[in-house]
Enzyme design. Structure first.
Site, mmCIF file in Angstrom:
data_model
loop_
_atom_site.group_PDB
_atom_site.id
_atom_site.type_symbol
_atom_site.label_atom_id
_atom_site.label_comp_id
_atom_site.label_asym_id
_atom_site.label_seq_id
_atom_site.Cartn_x
_atom_site.Cartn_y
_atom_site.Cartn_z
ATOM 1 N N ASP A 134 0.815 -1.220 0.000
ATOM 2 C CA ASP A 134 0.000 0.000 0.000
ATOM 3 C C ASP A 134 0.847 1.268 0.000
ATOM 4 O O ASP A 134 0.327 2.357 -0.255
ATOM 5 C CB ASP A 134 -0.938 -0.003 1.213
ATOM 6 C CG ASP A 134 -2.044 1.027 1.103
ATOM 7 O OD1 ASP A 134 -2.540 1.250 -0.013
ATOM 8 O OD2 ASP A 134 -2.419 1.621 2.133
ATOM 9 N N GLN B 244 -4.592 -0.139 -7.667
ATOM 10 C CA GLN B 244 -5.361 0.615 -6.687
ATOM 11 C C GLN B 244 -5.968 1.845 -7.351
ATOM 12 O O GLN B 244 -5.323 2.474 -8.194
ATOM 13 C CB GLN B 244 -4.480 1.055 -5.516
ATOM 14 C CG GLN B 244 -5.243 1.752 -4.394
ATOM 15 C CD GLN B 244 -4.335 2.133 -3.236
ATOM 16 O OE1 GLN B 244 -3.886 3.278 -3.165
ATOM 17 N NE2 GLN B 244 -4.051 1.199 -2.348
ATOM 18 N N SER C 290 -7.478 6.104 -0.357
ATOM 19 C CA SER C 290 -7.568 4.863 -1.127
ATOM 20 C C SER C 290 -9.020 4.398 -1.177
ATOM 21 O O SER C 290 -9.738 4.450 -0.178
ATOM 22 C CB SER C 290 -6.710 3.766 -0.483
ATOM 23 O OG SER C 290 -5.358 4.156 -0.431
#
Length: 292
Positions: free
Chosen positions: A206, A280, A230
């Protein structure tokens, strides 16, 4: 006698040790990374730990997750696992993360018995070795000396992983296809546990994904009035990885539209094998000045 592990890495390993409340119900500790919201990678890693605790002998090969609400670092997170299916070679799990009686995150993950088959992947880009590069703090300091009026979206906080970008940070913004290549590894040795390595890889995946999407923002964007978060996270695990050795994270952002930015990444081992792929989408919304 072995020297004690770095305390920051010890703390991450502690965060990934969940308390089992019932066969499919777990509780995890939370941490504040500096902005009073739980780091998304922490929730990813803990959710994968919870899913792994409900099966044996089948390594994860993919996960798909959505971040629904910001996590509160002052309270633990409850993880509820649904054993969706156990087939002849694949198992599927769905994990829901809860805080204050509400869902903050959910993830679907798939696990597969090891099988032999075609073994091929895209080659790793040619970059300088990590030993020849400075860490992100050095790169940030150099960038800000050369660009005193500009800010960048990366923190100077010391973490359980060290990161070494392959090019000066000045070179990132304004590219036709924003990209970032950065070496990373844990700050200390790790147990050779493949389950732990997968959960740590989810945790660290991440980092920088949303940051590379922000490179699509126009030069001079006022980040004081920008909402960044996110939205979802996908990951595919291709080959084993040792996170206490250097891995190369190759990141690029192919699109920004609808107040969202898309990032994609490939993680390579030092010997050039593709270990994992990531994707993402993140919110990048301009807020009116004075808005809360």
């Amino acid at each position: 006698m072995d020297a004690p592990l770095d305390p920051l890495l010890v703390d991450v390993l502690q965060v990934l040790r969940l308390e089992r409340l019932e066969p499919d119900l777990f509780r995890g500790e939370s941490r504040d990374p500096g902005h009073h919201r739980v780091f998304g990678g922490q929730v990813l890693g803990q959710a994968l730990v919870a899913a792994y605790a409900t099966l044996e002998g089948r390594p994860v090969h993919s996960l798909h997750a959505y971040f629904l609400r910001a996590g509160d670092p002052d309270h633990p997170i409850i993880y509820q696992v649904d054993r969706s299916r156990d087939g002849g070679s694949f198992s599927s799990r769905r994990v829901v993360a809860l805080q204050h009686g509400k869902q903050i995150f959910h993830m679907s993950a798939s696990f597969q018995l090891k099988e032999q088959g075609t073994d091929s992947h895209a080659p790793m880009p040619l970059v300088a070795a990590p030993e020849a590069l400075g860490d992100t703090n050095e790169a940030i300091e150099q960038f800000e000396r050369r660009n005193p009026s500009r800010t960048i979206p990366w923190s100077r906080l010391r973490r359980a992983f060290e990161f070494r970008p392959t090019i000066p940070l000045d070179s990132l913004a304004g590219n036709e296809e924003p990209c970032l290549m950065i070496w990373f590894r844990a700050v200390d040795r790790l147990p050779p546990d493949p389950v732990l390595q997968h959960c740590l890889l989810a945790y660290v995946s991440d980092y920088y994904l949303l940051s590379v999407a922000t490179l699509r923002l126009p030069p001079g964007t006022n980040r004081d009035h920008l909402q960044i978060a996110s939205v979802d996270h996908a990951m595919w695990f291709h080959r084993p990885a040792a996170l206490d050795d250097w891995l190369l994270y190759v990141l690029h952002s192919p699109n920004a539209s609808g107040s969202r930015g898309l990032s994609q990444g490939g993680i390579y081992s030092r010997d050039g094998h593709l270990v994992a792929s990531t994707a993402q989408e993140g919110l990048m919304r301009h807020r009116p000045e004075g808005a809360g």
